[in-house]
Structures are given as structure tokens and as C-alpha cells.
Enzyme design. Structure first.
Site, PDB file in Angstrom:
ATOM      1  N   CYS A 116      20.331  76.075  30.252  1.00  0.00           N
ATOM      2  CA  CYS A 116      21.269  74.873  30.590  1.00  0.00           C
ATOM      3  C   CYS A 116      20.683  73.548  30.757  1.00  0.00           C
ATOM      4  O   CYS A 116      20.285  72.540  31.484  1.00  0.00           O
ATOM      5  CB  CYS A 116      21.342  75.281  31.829  1.00  0.00           C
ATOM      6  SG  CYS A 116      22.670  77.239  31.612  1.00  0.00           S
ATOM      7  N   HIS A 257      22.596  69.077  36.738  1.00  0.00           N
ATOM      8  CA  HIS A 257      24.122  70.358  35.934  1.00  0.00           C
ATOM      9  C   HIS A 257      25.155  71.202  36.590  1.00  0.00           C
ATOM     10  O   HIS A 257      25.530  71.251  37.785  1.00  0.00           O
ATOM     11  CB  HIS A 257      23.278  71.573  35.260  1.00  0.00           C
ATOM     12  CG  HIS A 257      23.418  72.449  34.361  1.00  0.00           C
ATOM     13  ND1 HIS A 257      24.406  72.807  33.860  1.00  0.00           N
ATOM     14  CD2 HIS A 257      23.517  73.780  35.271  1.00  0.00           C
ATOM     15  CE1 HIS A 257      24.573  73.997  33.522  1.00  0.00           C
ATOM     16  NE2 HIS A 257      23.691  74.850  34.282  1.00  0.00           N
ATOM     17  N   ASN A 287      31.028  75.528  33.376  1.00  0.00           N
ATOM     18  CA  ASN A 287      29.643  75.352  33.270  1.00  0.00           C
ATOM     19  C   ASN A 287      29.129  75.306  32.131  1.00  0.00           C
ATOM     20  O   ASN A 287      29.311  76.409  30.460  1.00  0.00           O
ATOM     21  CB  ASN A 287      29.068  76.305  33.181  1.00  0.00           C
ATOM     22  CG  ASN A 287      26.978  76.781  32.828  1.00  0.00           C
ATOM     23  OD1 ASN A 287      26.983  76.142  32.722  1.00  0.00           O
ATOM     24  ND2 ASN A 287      26.512  77.136  34.259  1.00  0.00           N
TER      25      ASN A 287
HETATM   26  O1  UT7 Z   1      23.660  77.535  34.422  1.00  0.00           O
HETATM   27  C1  UT7 Z   1      23.066  78.379  34.941  1.00  0.00           C
HETATM   28  C2  UT7 Z   1      23.594  79.620  34.570  1.00  0.00           C
HETATM   29  N1  UT7 Z   1      24.537  80.631  35.901  1.00  0.00           N
HETATM   30  C3  UT7 Z   1      24.921  80.540  37.028  1.00  0.00           C
HETATM   31  O2  UT7 Z   1      24.188  78.558  37.183  1.00  0.00           O
HETATM   32  C4  UT7 Z   1      25.496  80.863  38.144  1.00  0.00           C
HETATM   33  C5  UT7 Z   1      25.227  81.129  39.338  1.00  0.00           C
HETATM   34  N2  UT7 Z   1      25.453  82.136  40.461  1.00  0.00           N
HETATM   35  C6  UT7 Z   1      27.208  82.051  40.768  1.00  0.00           C
HETATM   36  O3  UT7 Z   1      27.407  80.892  39.790  1.00  0.00           O
HETATM   37  C7  UT7 Z   1      27.868  83.341  40.720  1.00  0.00           C
HETATM   38  O4  UT7 Z   1      26.771  84.022  41.636  1.00  0.00           O
HETATM   39  C8  UT7 Z   1      28.903  83.878  41.346  1.00  0.00           C
HETATM   40  C9  UT7 Z   1      30.079  82.659  40.520  1.00  0.00           C
HETATM   41  C10 UT7 Z   1      29.029  83.958  39.571  1.00  0.00           C
HETATM   42  C11 UT7 Z   1      29.415  84.731  41.224  1.00  0.00           C
HETATM   43  O5  UT7 Z   1      30.273  84.278  43.141  1.00  0.00           O
HETATM   44  P1  UT7 Z   1      29.339  84.896  43.875  1.00  0.00           P
HETATM   45  O6  UT7 Z   1      29.512  84.312  45.474  1.00  0.00           O
HETATM   46  O7  UT7 Z   1      27.180  85.457  43.749  1.00  0.00           O
HETATM   47  O8  UT7 Z   1      30.157  86.712  43.979  1.00  0.00           O
HETATM   48  P2  UT7 Z   1      29.520  87.889  44.050  1.00  0.00           P
HETATM   49  O9  UT7 Z   1      28.380  88.366  42.734  1.00  0.00           O
HETATM   50  O10 UT7 Z   1      27.985  88.470  45.373  1.00  0.00           O
HETATM   51  O11 UT7 Z   1      30.159  88.447  44.392  1.00  0.00           O
HETATM   52  C12 UT7 Z   1      31.302  89.317  44.865  1.00  0.00           C
HETATM   53  C13 UT7 Z   1      31.792  89.547  45.132  1.00  0.00           C
HETATM   54  C14 UT7 Z   1      32.154  90.879  44.397  1.00  0.00           C
HETATM   55  O12 UT7 Z   1      33.107  92.141  45.150  1.00  0.00           O
HETATM   56  P3  UT7 Z   1      32.416  93.114  46.247  1.00  0.00           P
HETATM   57  O13 UT7 Z   1      31.261  93.509  45.733  1.00  0.00           O
HETATM   58  O14 UT7 Z   1      32.231  92.255  46.762  1.00  0.00           O
HETATM   59  O15 UT7 Z   1      33.515  94.036  46.015  1.00  0.00           O
HETATM   60  C15 UT7 Z   1      32.207  91.154  43.019  1.00  0.00           C
HETATM   61  O16 UT7 Z   1      32.652  92.408  42.074  1.00  0.00           O
HETATM   62  O17 UT7 Z   1      32.724  89.002  44.072  1.00  0.00           O
HETATM   63  C16 UT7 Z   1      33.687  89.991  43.112  1.00  0.00           C
HETATM   64  N3  UT7 Z   1      33.785  88.675  41.630  1.00  0.00           N
HETATM   65  C17 UT7 Z   1      34.590  88.454  41.847  1.00  0.00           C
HETATM   66  N4  UT7 Z   1      36.133  88.520  41.730  1.00  0.00           N
HETATM   67  C18 UT7 Z   1      37.146  87.613  41.639  1.00  0.00           C
HETATM   68  C19 UT7 Z   1      32.829  88.416  40.822  1.00  0.00           C
HETATM   69  N5  UT7 Z   1      33.113  87.905  40.164  1.00  0.00           N
HETATM   70  C20 UT7 Z   1      34.437  87.789  40.381  1.00  0.00           C
HETATM   71  C21 UT7 Z   1      35.546  87.399  39.316  1.00  0.00           C
HETATM   72  N6  UT7 Z   1      36.961  86.907  40.419  1.00  0.00           N
HETATM   73  N7  UT7 Z   1      35.870  86.808  38.743  1.00  0.00           N
END
Ligand code: UT7
Length: 330
Positions: A116, A257, A287
Site C-alpha cells: 500500500c 492512504h 482500500n
Molecule cells: O492498507 C493496509 C492494510 N490494512 C489495513 O490497514 C487494515 C487495518 N485494520 C483494520 O482496518 C481493522 O483491523 C479491520 C477493519 C480489518 C477489523 O476491525 P477491528 O475493529 O480491528 O475488528 P477485529 O478484527 O478486532 O474484530 C472484532 C470482531 C471480531 O469478533 P469477536 O472476536 O469480537 O466476536 C471479529 O470476528 O468483529 C468480527 N469481525 C466482523 N464482524 C462482522 C471481523 N470482521 C467482520 C466483518 N463483519 N466483516
């Protein structure tokens, strides 16, 4: 020959695929919903290439627009740099395929892979080439076909990524004004090697994957990437400002970004910038990795938000880890 003290962006172009993939579409594919995606990421839809579309065609289209916007012709371009981590083939490079689409004869063309942050890396290479007098006009394009690599059964990644291409022509800032690239700072941190990966891209070559028979796919530890991103964005912005002898309050427009709206808001808060001084289009494109900053920059310029004389701060981060920031006097 007098060397230019500075390079500047002479033209911009952007192209995204027509096909949209909305949050509701994704909710039919994985266990997710519009409200979760919008709240956690700011994304509403992304553009996805159809099966019969080619990355090189989309990339060349953005390049043609940038060249036209600069008032030059393809023949005036001395070298092509394609910033991508999702080429359709490892060899030939995406740049060599795009070079053919553009009809650039035998002009040199090569890829840069800094995920990225790719466009930030490409911009520094172009800026160095122009200031050293190696080439006069460098075409730099961030272009991604991420949908080819996304695992559409993984809700942690498939909600984020989209396709697109954003191009700029970099040339000497010899108009006697202070406009141009003031400072660029890059970094890479190998401690992040395993946090964003493309698995199975080179089956049998050093990777002992339990999923040997599956196609290549993007895997990510979102939470750890998020923490890294918030820290890296703040640090690299402060450091690039220090390198240029400028301060946070001198920044007029932040062009970040587009990875996650919450990361963008944290960066804006650090700079003390109100919402109207941050360019955001994540809700429409998701993204788009290396394409994200040039797509956002093109939008800022064509909509008139980025005005002559403004100080723009560009900042990117991503797989590697890699990161980078750039200050441009527009
Ligand atoms: O370009 C550079 C590349 N990437 C990035 O910049 C990504 C950076 N990270 C992020 O943007 C975030 O970490 C994400 C958007 C990917 C995830 O958001 P988060 O607030 O960090 O969520 P999390 O991974 O901590 O998950 C929280 C909960 C989990 O459930 P439990 O374990 O609390 O029951 C996940 O299983 O949300 C769940 N979850 C979802 N629920 C509904 C994860 N993905 C999803 C989804 N829909 N798509």
C-alpha cells in the site's frame, strides 16, 4: 546542464473499474453486514474488475489521462514505473505489459512492490530521477487488481479491498515558483513481515503452505496492522515535516492512504486538521492499496479542493511493513 532543484506533478489521471461491490453484496457472501463495515472501516462499496478485464488496460487508461492532463504526449515520457503488489503475472512485470498498452516503444518500465506504500516509493524514485537529470518526465502509477487475490470467504479482508489505478507525470519544477515535492520520507519494518501476506503466490518456492492447492490469497492480522498504522502514520508525518523544516499547522490538506476511516481520523487529529482539510473517498473505493493515494490526489485536484500554493501531506502505510510520507507545495 543545470539540474532542477525540485520535481513536481505535471498531470494526474485516475481509472476505476465500472463494477461495484457493495456491503450488501458482501453480506450475501460472508457473515457481515453494512452497519459493521461502515462503522469499523468507513467503506460502503468498492470497484472490482470483471473477469475479462485486464490490469494493464486499466493502468494504461489512468496513464493516458495523466499524460493528457500534463499537456504532454506519450512520446515525451522517458520511463514508466508501476507501483503494485497485485500484478496479474510475476513475469512480465505489470509495467512491461502497461508499456505495451501505451505504445511506449522501448522506453524503460519496471514495477515497485511496497504494497500500500508503493506510490510513496514510486514518487521518491521519480523525484530522484528528475532531480538527478536521469530522466525529464517520469510516469508513476499506483495500480491494483486486488480482487484477483482477495479470499472472498474471509470477512476480515474481503470487506476492505478494491481495484483501481491512479497515475501522475513527474517532471522538473522549472517554472521559477516554489511549487513541487518538498520532502519525501520512506521506511520499512521487517517485524511486520507476517502481518499482511499473499499466501501461495509462489507455491513450492520456500512456502510450506497447508493450503497448497488453493490459489494465492491475501491474509492479514487486521488488529496488529491497525496498531502499526496509527503509530507509523503519526511518526512519519512528524518526521517528514521536520525534514522539510515545516510544522503541523502549515499543512493545508491531508491526502492519506484510504485503509480505514478510523486510521485516517487518528492521523488528522494528530495534525490538528479539521475534517474539511482531509480528503476521504474510502466510502466509494475501499482500500485500493498503491492506487489509493494517487486516486485521492487526483480527486482533490480535479474537484478544486487542492489549490495552487497549498501544502499537501501525502501519507501511506501497508504490507512489509512499509510506510512513507511526502510534502508537496501545489
Ligand atoms: O492498507 C493496509 C492494510 N490494512 C489495513 O490497514 C487494515 C487495518 N485494520 C483494520 O482496518 C481493522 O483491523 C479491520 C477493519 C480489518 C477489523 O476491525 P477491528 O475493529 O480491528 O475488528 P477485529 O478484527 O478486532 O474484530 C472484532 C470482531 C471480531 O469478533 P469477536 O472476536 O469480537 O466476536 C471479529 O470476528 O468483529 C468480527 N469481525 C466482523 N464482524 C462482522 C471481523 N470482521 C467482520 C466483518 N463483519 N466483516
Amino acid at each position: 546542464m543545470t539540474l532542477p532543484t525540485r520535481s513536481r506533478i505535471l498531470g494526474l489521471g485516475a481509472t476505476v473499474p465500472e463494477q461495484k461491490l457493495t456491503n450488501d453484496d458482501l453480506a450475501k457472501m460472508v457473515d457481515t453486514n453494512d452497519e459493521w463495515i461502515v462503522t469499523r472501516t468507513g467503506i460502503r462499496e468498492r470497484r472490482i474488475m470483471r473477469e475479462d478485464e485486464k490490469l494493464s488496460v486499466m493502468t494504461a487508461d489512468a496513464c493516458r489521462k495523466a499524460v493528457a492532463n500534463s499537456g504532454l504526449t506519450i512520446d515525451d515520457i522517458d520511463v514508466l514505473i508501476v507501483c503494485t503488489y497485485t500484478p496479474e503475472r510475476l513475469c512480465p512485470s505489470a509495467a512491461c505489459e502497461t508499456q505495451g498498452e501505451l505504445g511506449m516503444g522501448t522506453k524503460p518500465a519496471f514495477d515497485i512492490n511496497a504494497a500500500c506504500s508503493g506510490f510513496m516509493y514510486g514518487l521518491q524514485v521519480a523525484d530522484s530521477m528528475v532531480r538527478a537529470g536521469v530522466y525529464r518526465h517520469v510516469l508513476v502509477v499506483g495500480a491494483e487488481a486486488q480482487s484477483r487475490y482477495v479470499d472472498y470467504t474471509d470477512r476480515g479482508t474481503c470487506i476492505l479491498f478494491g481495484d483501481g489505478a491512479g497515475a501522475v507525470v513527474v517532471g522538473p519544477s522549472d517554472d521559477g515558483t516554489e511549487t513541487g515535492v518538498l520532502s519525501i520520507l520512506l521506511g520499512a519494518d521487517a517485524r511486520g513481515n507476517e502481518l499482511i501476506t499473499i499466501r501461495n503466490a509462489c507455491p513450492g518456492l520456500g512456502e510450506k503452505s497447508p493450503y497448497k492447492d488453493t490459489p494465492p490469497y491475501i491474509a492479514m492480522n487486521g488488529r496488529e496492522v491497525y496498531k502499526f498504522a496509527v503509530r507509523a502514520v503519526g511518526e512519519v508525518l512528524d518526521n517528514v515535516l521536520a525534514q522539510a523544516g515545516l510544522t503541523r499547522d502549515e499543512v493545508d490538506l491531508l491526502i492519506p492512504h484510504q485503509a480505514n476511516i478510523r486510521i485516517i481520523e487518528a492521523a488528522a487529529e494528530r495534525l490538528g486538521l479539521e475534517k474539511d482539510r482531509v480528503v476521504v473517498n474510502i466510502e466509494r473505493y475501499g482500500n485500493t492499496a498503491a492506487a489509493s493515494i494517487p486516486l485521492t490526489l487526483e480527486e482533490a485536484a480535479t474537484t478544486g479542493r487542492l489549490k495552487s500554493g497549498m501544502l499537501a501531506a501525502l501519507v501511506g502505510f501497508g504490507g512489509g511493513f512499509t510506510y512513507g510520507a511526502c510534502l508537496i507545495r501545489w
